[in-house]
Design an enzyme around this catalytic site. Structure first.
Site, PDB file in Angstrom:
ATOM      1  N   ASN A 111     -39.021  20.810  21.683  1.00 39.38           N
ATOM      2  CA  ASN A 111     -38.423  20.138  22.645  1.00 39.38           C
ATOM      3  C   ASN A 111     -37.016  20.617  23.047  1.00 39.38           C
ATOM      4  O   ASN A 111     -36.208  20.251  23.850  1.00 39.38           O
ATOM      5  CB  ASN A 111     -37.944  18.566  21.925  1.00 39.38           C
ATOM      6  CG  ASN A 111     -37.128  18.856  20.766  1.00 39.38           C
ATOM      7  OD1 ASN A 111     -37.397  19.676  19.952  1.00 39.38           O
ATOM      8  ND2 ASN A 111     -36.332  17.820  20.544  1.00 39.38           N
TER       9      ASN A 111
ATOM     10  N   ARG B 262      -1.631   9.543 -10.745  1.00 36.23           N
ATOM     11  CA  ARG B 262      -2.689   9.531 -11.618  1.00 36.23           C
ATOM     12  C   ARG B 262      -3.869   9.968 -11.047  1.00 36.23           C
ATOM     13  O   ARG B 262      -5.046  10.261 -11.564  1.00 36.23           O
ATOM     14  CB  ARG B 262      -2.771   8.793 -12.615  1.00 36.23           C
ATOM     15  CG  ARG B 262      -1.748   8.572 -13.587  1.00 36.23           C
ATOM     16  CD  ARG B 262      -1.480   7.297 -14.462  1.00 36.23           C
ATOM     17  NE  ARG B 262      -0.917   6.093 -13.681  1.00 36.23           N
ATOM     18  CZ  ARG B 262      -0.784   4.997 -14.225  1.00 36.23           C
ATOM     19  NH1 ARG B 262      -1.429   4.763 -15.427  1.00 36.23           N
ATOM     20  NH2 ARG B 262      -0.247   3.850 -13.589  1.00 36.23           N
TER      21      ARG B 262
ATOM     22  N   SER C  26     -54.393  20.037  14.275  1.00 34.13           N
ATOM     23  CA  SER C  26     -53.480  20.617  13.403  1.00 34.13           C
ATOM     24  C   SER C  26     -52.789  21.644  13.748  1.00 34.13           C
ATOM     25  O   SER C  26     -53.476  22.609  14.498  1.00 34.13           O
ATOM     26  CB  SER C  26     -54.201  20.680  11.967  1.00 34.13           C
ATOM     27  OG  SER C  26     -54.596  19.350  11.485  1.00 34.13           O
TER      28      SER C  26
ATOM     29  N   LYS D  52     -37.209  12.374  15.677  1.00 38.47           N
ATOM     30  CA  LYS D  52     -35.733  12.121  16.244  1.00 38.47           C
ATOM     31  C   LYS D  52     -35.934  11.653  17.691  1.00 38.47           C
ATOM     32  O   LYS D  52     -36.610  12.279  18.270  1.00 38.47           O
ATOM     33  CB  LYS D  52     -34.999  13.502  16.064  1.00 38.47           C
ATOM     34  CG  LYS D  52     -33.511  13.332  16.346  1.00 38.47           C
ATOM     35  CD  LYS D  52     -33.301  13.689  17.927  1.00 38.47           C
ATOM     36  CE  LYS D  52     -33.524  15.187  18.367  1.00 38.47           C
ATOM     37  NZ  LYS D  52     -33.413  15.038  19.808  1.00 38.47           N
TER      38      LYS D  52
ATOM     39  N   ALA E   1       0.908  -1.142   0.002  1.00 40.55           N
ATOM     40  CA  ALA E   1       0.085  -0.009  -0.077  1.00 40.55           C
ATOM     41  C   ALA E   1       0.679   1.207   0.121  1.00 40.55           C
ATOM     42  O   ALA E   1       0.390   2.382   0.494  1.00 40.55           O
ATOM     43  CB  ALA E   1      -0.835  -0.065   1.374  1.00 40.55           C
ATOM     44  N   ALA E   2       1.891   1.163  -0.780  1.00 43.22           N
ATOM     45  CA  ALA E   2       2.996   2.236  -0.653  1.00 43.22           C
ATOM     46  C   ALA E   2       2.868   3.264  -1.651  1.00 43.22           C
ATOM     47  O   ALA E   2       3.439   4.078  -1.531  1.00 43.22           O
ATOM     48  CB  ALA E   2       4.431   1.777  -0.456  1.00 43.22           C
ATOM     49  N   GLY E   3       2.255   3.058  -3.042  1.00 47.73           N
ATOM     50  CA  GLY E   3       1.867   3.832  -3.977  1.00 47.73           C
ATOM     51  C   GLY E   3       1.368   5.175  -3.741  1.00 47.73           C
ATOM     52  O   GLY E   3       0.408   5.457  -2.793  1.00 47.73           O
TER      53      GLY E   3
ATOM     54  N   ASN F 243     -53.234  10.018  16.924  1.00 47.60           N
ATOM     55  CA  ASN F 243     -53.403  10.980  15.673  1.00 47.60           C
ATOM     56  C   ASN F 243     -52.671  12.193  15.848  1.00 47.60           C
ATOM     57  O   ASN F 243     -53.222  13.004  16.792  1.00 47.60           O
ATOM     58  CB  ASN F 243     -54.984  10.976  15.205  1.00 47.60           C
ATOM     59  CG  ASN F 243     -54.980  11.803  13.949  1.00 47.60           C
ATOM     60  OD1 ASN F 243     -54.726  10.851  12.510  1.00 47.60           O
ATOM     61  ND2 ASN F 243     -55.139  13.085  13.779  1.00 47.60           N
TER      62      ASN F 243
END
Length: 452
Positions: free
Chosen positions: A383, A15, A402, A348, A9-11, A374
């Site tokens: 909150n 590019r 509502s 949440k 994994a050294a590269g 409901n």
């Protein structure tokens, strides 16, 4: 026999046009090298050595694990030199597997085939047959026996016609490998120490080089630029899509799904287009997921439906529930059997009990909502007071009108009702109607504003 894995994994990955080490670029939301590390763990490696070079500090910060040993390759002098950096850690009586940090899609089953191919006094090599072998080292055979590998730049015209190619992935005895690495030469077109040269050394020592092969070419493809990285991403996602369909899921379009973690599915699951699954997600039998949904670290119960354009994160959705369209279910939320939230509802850290529903345009945070409650459109739980979070509790069977504002901490009793447009800041007893509105005035003769 114990097994050590050396991951190269050294590269730098010039590019990629990036300051990030090449192996840290992601496929399916996980760096390429992490995919390789996961494969090493899956074959029960006793030791994993990560050979790093460019960006070592970043690599160490990003990649964690008590089973990892980081080995520095200060100069990049070829693959043979890279593996040799790990030689001081290797023992003579173990097997050593060499993998590559930028080749993330090698199946565990393929690695297991390679391990099974190795026998006493032999080594094993993963090779692949390519329609276009340009750029790959060619496998040189004498009859059926592998006798060496020749790199593209060093190959003769006859050798360039060979279509069996080297993947670089191999398995050898630790003592043999160290001896061969110590005898490598950089006398070649690249001036590097080729790991591939050990194949000829093994043959000269009288060892048989057994071969194994991947099921598909993409298993051994690496990524040197972002185009190749994108190709690996699509190949990975198509593989995952095929696994899901075999497991019992119907995908509206297998080319338009993204799995960025672990997704498990039951029977008769339906997934529409452009859905993203991150972390650990489970979909039980008969779950339907609509188009453009994002589901993160969540469990969706049997028969539930997630309607289009919804986001579910760190939540549990119970049996026969429905959410959406355009619902946002945030962490800590539990929806119990047959509860429902509709369009533009956000929850949440809320528990919604059986049969409860909030049809539209609602925010429910830090709340406990009882059975068959409901929630009217436009309702919010207030909150947060700017410092502390407080809880709203709504008893079974309550009806919230509502456009209500429920100022926490507050409790709405069982079968209680709140009038539409009310701000409820005090507890409401069971079976009680609570109304909190300013007195309405109707003014005759009032003139509307006119444009100046």
């Amino acid at each position: 026999m114990s097994l050590s894995v050396v991951i190269l994994a050294a590269g730098k990955g010039t590019r990629m046009r990036s300051n990030l080490p090449k192996v840290l670029h992601p496929v399916a939301h996980q760096s390429m090298v992490e995919h390789v590390i996961d494969s090493a763990r899956a074959v029960d490696a006793d030791n994993i050595y990560l050979v790093y070079g460019f960006g070592g500090d970043v690599l160490k910060a990003r990649i964690q694990g008590d089973d990892l040993t980081f080995v520095e390759q200060a100069e990049q002098l070829g693959t043979g030199h890279a593996v040799d950096m790990a030689s001081p850690f290797l023992t003579d009586d173990e097997d050593v597997l060499v993998l590559y940090g930028d080749v993330p899609l090698t199946k565990v089953s393929t690695i297991e085939k390679l391990i099974q191919a190795k026998q006493e006094n032999s080594m094993a090599l993963l090779t692949v047959h390519l329609a276009n072998p340009t750029g790959y080292g060619r496998i040189v055979r004498l009859g059926d026996d592998v006798v060496g590998i020749v790199e593209q730049k060093d190959a003769t015209a006859e050798q360039l016609a060979i279509t069996e190619c080297n993947t670089g992935i191999l398995l050898a005895n630790g003592g043999d490998l160290k001896r061969w690495l110590s005898n490598l030469s950089s006398d070649n077109a690249q001036g590097e120490y080729y790991l591939t040269d050990i194949i000829a050394m093994a043959h000269s020592d009288g060892q048989t080089i057994h071969t194994a092969h991947p099921d598909t070419e993409v298993e051994v493809e690496g990524a040197n630029n972002r185009v190749q990285l994108a190709n690996l991403e699509r190949a990975y996602q198509l593989r995952k899509a095929e696994e899901l369909m075999i497991a019992g899921a119907s995908l509206r379009d297998p080319s338009r799904i993204d799995i960025r973690g672990n997704l498990t599915v039951g029977n008769e699951v339906q997934i529409d287009v452009n859905c993203i699954f991150e972390g650990n997600v489970s979909l039980a039998d008969n779950v339907k997921v609509g188009a453009n949904c994002i589901i993160i670290n969540s469990q969706i119960g049997e028969g539930a439906e997630i309607k289009p354009n919804s986001i579910i994160e760190n939540a549990t959705i119970g049996e026969l529930c429905s959410a959406g369209p355009f619902a946002r279910i945030r962490p800590g939320t539990v929806m119990k059997t047959n509860s429902h939230v509709g369009n533009f509802v956000e929850m949440k850290n809320t528990i919604m009990d059986e049969g409860a529903k909030a049809g539209h345009l609602t925010y429910l945070g830090d709340a406990e909502i009882g059975k068959k409650v409901n929630i009217g459109a436009g309702t919010i739980t207030c909150n947060y007071d700017g410092v502390n979070k407080s809880k709203t509790i709504i008893g079974d069977g309550a009806f919230i009108g509502s456009n209500a504002s429920l100022v926490a901490p507050v409790t709405i009793g069982k079968m209680a009702t709140t009038g539409a447009g009310s701000t409820i800041a005090k507890d409401v007893e069971d079976e009680t109607l609570a109304v909190s509105r300013a007195k309405q005035r109707n003014i005759n003769g009032w003139a509307r504003p006119t444009k100046k």
